[in-house]
Design a protein around this motif. Sequence first.
Motif, mmCIF file in Angstrom:
data_model
loop_
_atom_site.group_PDB
_atom_site.id
_atom_site.type_symbol
_atom_site.label_atom_id
_atom_site.label_comp_id
_atom_site.label_asym_id
_atom_site.label_seq_id
_atom_site.Cartn_x
_atom_site.Cartn_y
_atom_site.Cartn_z
ATOM 1 N N VAL A 1 -2.635 -71.046 50.984
ATOM 2 C CA VAL A 1 -1.618 -71.874 50.325
ATOM 3 C C VAL A 1 -2.025 -73.343 50.347
ATOM 4 C CG1 VAL A 1 0.779 -72.645 50.433
ATOM 5 C CG2 VAL A 1 0.240 -70.241 50.802
ATOM 6 N N ALA A 2 -2.514 -73.806 51.495
ATOM 7 C CA ALA A 2 -2.902 -75.213 51.604
ATOM 8 C C ALA A 2 -4.067 -75.540 50.680
ATOM 9 C CB ALA A 2 -3.274 -75.539 53.053
ATOM 10 N N ALA A 3 -5.066 -74.652 50.627
ATOM 11 C CA ALA A 3 -6.231 -74.908 49.778
ATOM 12 C C ALA A 3 -5.857 -74.915 48.301
ATOM 13 C CB ALA A 3 -7.303 -73.860 50.051
ATOM 14 N N VAL A 4 -5.108 -73.905 47.878
ATOM 15 C CA VAL A 4 -4.726 -73.819 46.474
ATOM 16 C C VAL A 4 -3.850 -74.991 46.076
ATOM 17 C CG1 VAL A 4 -3.437 -72.467 44.801
ATOM 18 C CG2 VAL A 4 -4.980 -71.318 46.382
ATOM 19 N N ARG A 5 -2.873 -75.315 46.918
ATOM 20 C CA ARG A 5 -1.973 -76.422 46.573
ATOM 21 C C ARG A 5 -2.706 -77.755 46.529
ATOM 22 N NH1 ARG A 5 3.027 -77.969 45.824
ATOM 23 N NH2 ARG A 5 3.766 -79.956 46.629
ATOM 24 N N ASN A 6 -3.605 -77.979 47.481
ATOM 25 C CA ASN A 6 -4.323 -79.245 47.521
ATOM 26 C C ASN A 6 -5.225 -79.410 46.302
ATOM 27 O OD1 ASN A 6 -5.293 -81.704 48.995
ATOM 28 N ND2 ASN A 6 -7.213 -80.571 48.878
ATOM 29 N N VAL A 7 -5.982 -78.367 45.962
ATOM 30 C CA VAL A 7 -6.921 -78.471 44.849
ATOM 31 C C VAL A 7 -6.195 -78.491 43.516
ATOM 32 C CG1 VAL A 7 -8.844 -77.342 43.682
ATOM 33 C CG2 VAL A 7 -8.755 -77.383 46.184
ATOM 34 N N VAL A 8 -5.207 -77.602 43.354
ATOM 35 C CA VAL A 8 -4.516 -77.512 42.072
ATOM 36 C C VAL A 8 -3.663 -78.744 41.813
ATOM 37 C CG1 VAL A 8 -2.772 -76.231 40.790
ATOM 38 C CG2 VAL A 8 -4.550 -75.002 42.042
ATOM 39 N N VAL A 9 -2.895 -79.176 42.823
ATOM 40 C CA VAL A 9 -1.981 -80.297 42.620
ATOM 41 C C VAL A 9 -2.725 -81.610 42.507
ATOM 42 C CG1 VAL A 9 -0.125 -81.618 43.674
ATOM 43 C CG2 VAL A 9 -0.057 -79.127 43.735
ATOM 44 N N ASN A 10 -3.712 -81.810 43.372
ATOM 45 C CA ASN A 10 -4.387 -83.104 43.397
ATOM 46 C C ASN A 10 -5.510 -83.212 42.376
ATOM 47 O OD1 ASN A 10 -2.697 -83.795 45.483
ATOM 48 N ND2 ASN A 10 -4.166 -83.293 47.095
ATOM 49 N N GLY B 1 -9.472 -73.840 43.192
ATOM 50 C CA GLY B 1 -8.497 -73.679 44.268
ATOM 51 C C GLY B 1 -8.300 -72.224 44.643
ATOM 52 N N ILE B 2 -8.144 -71.370 43.640
ATOM 53 C CA ILE B 2 -7.949 -69.944 43.919
ATOM 54 C C ILE B 2 -9.199 -69.345 44.565
ATOM 55 C CG2 ILE B 2 -7.562 -67.690 42.851
ATOM 56 C CD1 ILE B 2 -5.828 -69.076 40.773
ATOM 57 N N GLY B 3 -10.370 -69.715 44.046
ATOM 58 C CA GLY B 3 -11.611 -69.205 44.633
ATOM 59 C C GLY B 3 -11.786 -69.621 46.072
ATOM 60 N N LEU B 4 -11.496 -70.884 46.364
ATOM 61 C CA LEU B 4 -11.602 -71.373 47.734
ATOM 62 C C LEU B 4 -10.618 -70.643 48.645
ATOM 63 C CD1 LEU B 4 -12.768 -73.401 49.743
ATOM 64 C CD2 LEU B 4 -11.025 -75.038 49.011
ATOM 65 N N GLY B 5 -9.426 -70.423 48.148
ATOM 66 C CA GLY B 5 -8.428 -69.718 48.953
ATOM 67 C C GLY B 5 -8.839 -68.291 49.252
ATOM 68 N N VAL B 6 -9.385 -67.598 48.251
ATOM 69 C CA VAL B 6 -9.836 -66.212 48.455
ATOM 70 C C VAL B 6 -10.959 -66.156 49.482
ATOM 71 C CG1 VAL B 6 -10.948 -64.253 47.348
ATOM 72 C CG2 VAL B 6 -9.087 -65.434 46.185
ATOM 73 N N VAL B 7 -11.898 -67.095 49.398
ATOM 74 C CA VAL B 7 -13.002 -67.128 50.364
ATOM 75 C C VAL B 7 -12.476 -67.345 51.772
ATOM 76 C CG1 VAL B 7 -15.027 -68.437 51.106
ATOM 77 C CG2 VAL B 7 -14.725 -67.867 48.688
ATOM 78 N N ILE B 8 -11.510 -68.235 51.925
ATOM 79 C CA ILE B 8 -10.949 -68.510 53.248
ATOM 80 C C ILE B 8 -10.248 -67.280 53.809
ATOM 81 C CG2 ILE B 8 -9.193 -69.854 54.477
ATOM 82 C CD1 ILE B 8 -9.890 -72.201 52.670
ATOM 83 N N VAL B 9 -9.470 -66.616 52.967
ATOM 84 C CA VAL B 9 -8.750 -65.426 53.422
ATOM 85 C C VAL B 9 -9.723 -64.323 53.820
ATOM 86 C CG1 VAL B 9 -7.221 -63.562 52.693
ATOM 87 C CG2 VAL B 9 -6.648 -65.915 52.134
ATOM 88 N N ILE B 10 -10.745 -64.075 53.004
ATOM 89 C CA ILE B 10 -11.725 -63.033 53.326
ATOM 90 C C ILE B 10 -12.447 -63.365 54.634
ATOM 91 C CG2 ILE B 10 -13.875 -61.949 52.588
ATOM 92 C CD1 ILE B 10 -12.909 -62.219 49.710
ATOM 93 N N GLY B 11 -12.816 -64.632 54.804
ATOM 94 C CA GLY B 11 -13.478 -65.026 56.043
ATOM 95 C C GLY B 11 -12.589 -64.858 57.264
ATOM 96 N N ALA B 12 -11.311 -65.238 57.119
ATOM 97 C CA ALA B 12 -10.387 -65.106 58.249
ATOM 98 C C ALA B 12 -10.156 -63.639 58.608
ATOM 99 C CB ALA B 12 -9.055 -65.784 57.905
ATOM 100 N N LEU B 13 -10.009 -62.789 57.592
ATOM 101 C CA LEU B 13 -9.817 -61.361 57.851
ATOM 102 C C LEU B 13 -11.060 -60.738 58.471
ATOM 103 C CD1 LEU B 13 -7.868 -60.243 54.644
ATOM 104 C CD2 LEU B 13 -6.960 -60.604 56.950
ATOM 105 N N ALA B 14 -12.243 -61.166 58.036
ATOM 106 C CA ALA B 14 -13.478 -60.632 58.610
ATOM 107 C C ALA B 14 -13.596 -61.004 60.085
ATOM 108 C CB ALA B 14 -14.687 -61.160 57.823
ATOM 109 N N ILE B 15 -13.266 -62.256 60.413
ATOM 110 C CA ILE B 15 -13.306 -62.684 61.809
ATOM 111 C C ILE B 15 -12.294 -61.915 62.644
ATOM 112 C CG2 ILE B 15 -12.900 -64.635 63.354
ATOM 113 C CD1 ILE B 15 -13.953 -66.456 61.135
#
Length: 241
Positions: free
Chosen positions: A204-213, A220-234
């Motif tokens: 949410v933070a990544a998408v909102r920051n990139v899309v809004v600003n 923004g969506i791509g960055l958010g997906v990468v973060i989520v996949i990385g967090a789930l993998a860890i």
Amino acid sequence: VSVYGVVLAGWSSRSPYALLGGLRSAAQVVSYEIAMGLSFVAIFLFAGTLSTSEIVKAQEQTWFAVLLIPSFLVYVICMFGEAARIPFDLPEGEGELVGGFQTEYSSSLKFALIMMGEYLHTFTASGIAVTLFLGGWRAPFPISLWDGANQGWWPVLWFFIKFVLTFCFIVWVRASLPRVRYDQLMSLGWKVLIPVNLAWILLVAAVRNVVVNDGNRTLGIGLGVVIVIGALAIWMRFDTV
């Protein structure tokens, strides 16, 4: 604050079953309080404010229960854990702890006060759910298409209806689901709810920051997906270990 009564009731009973029930309640509240607090962060990021009035106003078009459904689902689970309601009423645990923290308070006014505290907790949780996720006092769709739906005394009625339906859902779950084991309760809180919440907040933070600003929705969506996949993998890596 709500756990103090349960812990003191278990400790003052001078019974091992009651003491274990009080300790269970303390550990349960600490675990699920963290996940519940994290479920609010995405709302604050999306609404851009901590004001409940502004949060309700931000849900004029779509409820946060729909836009931020992972936060809503986590909050619903934590709501049952915080209030120690079935399937998470492990502080009572009649099967293994006789009656848990209320073994010595199974009748009279003391039992009534404990039950009143539990139901007041569910009332508070229902009110928070309505305010932060279900549009607050605003009329639901399609009633909201009427110009006067959110004027006068109508908002009080909409809030009350949502509140009653949420509380009825809590009662329905209590009558439908069995109690889980204590290790399952703690594993769900620490190994599932908190990691999923952290990954969702990063998204949410990544998408909102990139899309809004920056206005770059794809990035923004791509960055958010990468973060989520990385967090789930860890999380899966540590969970396996």
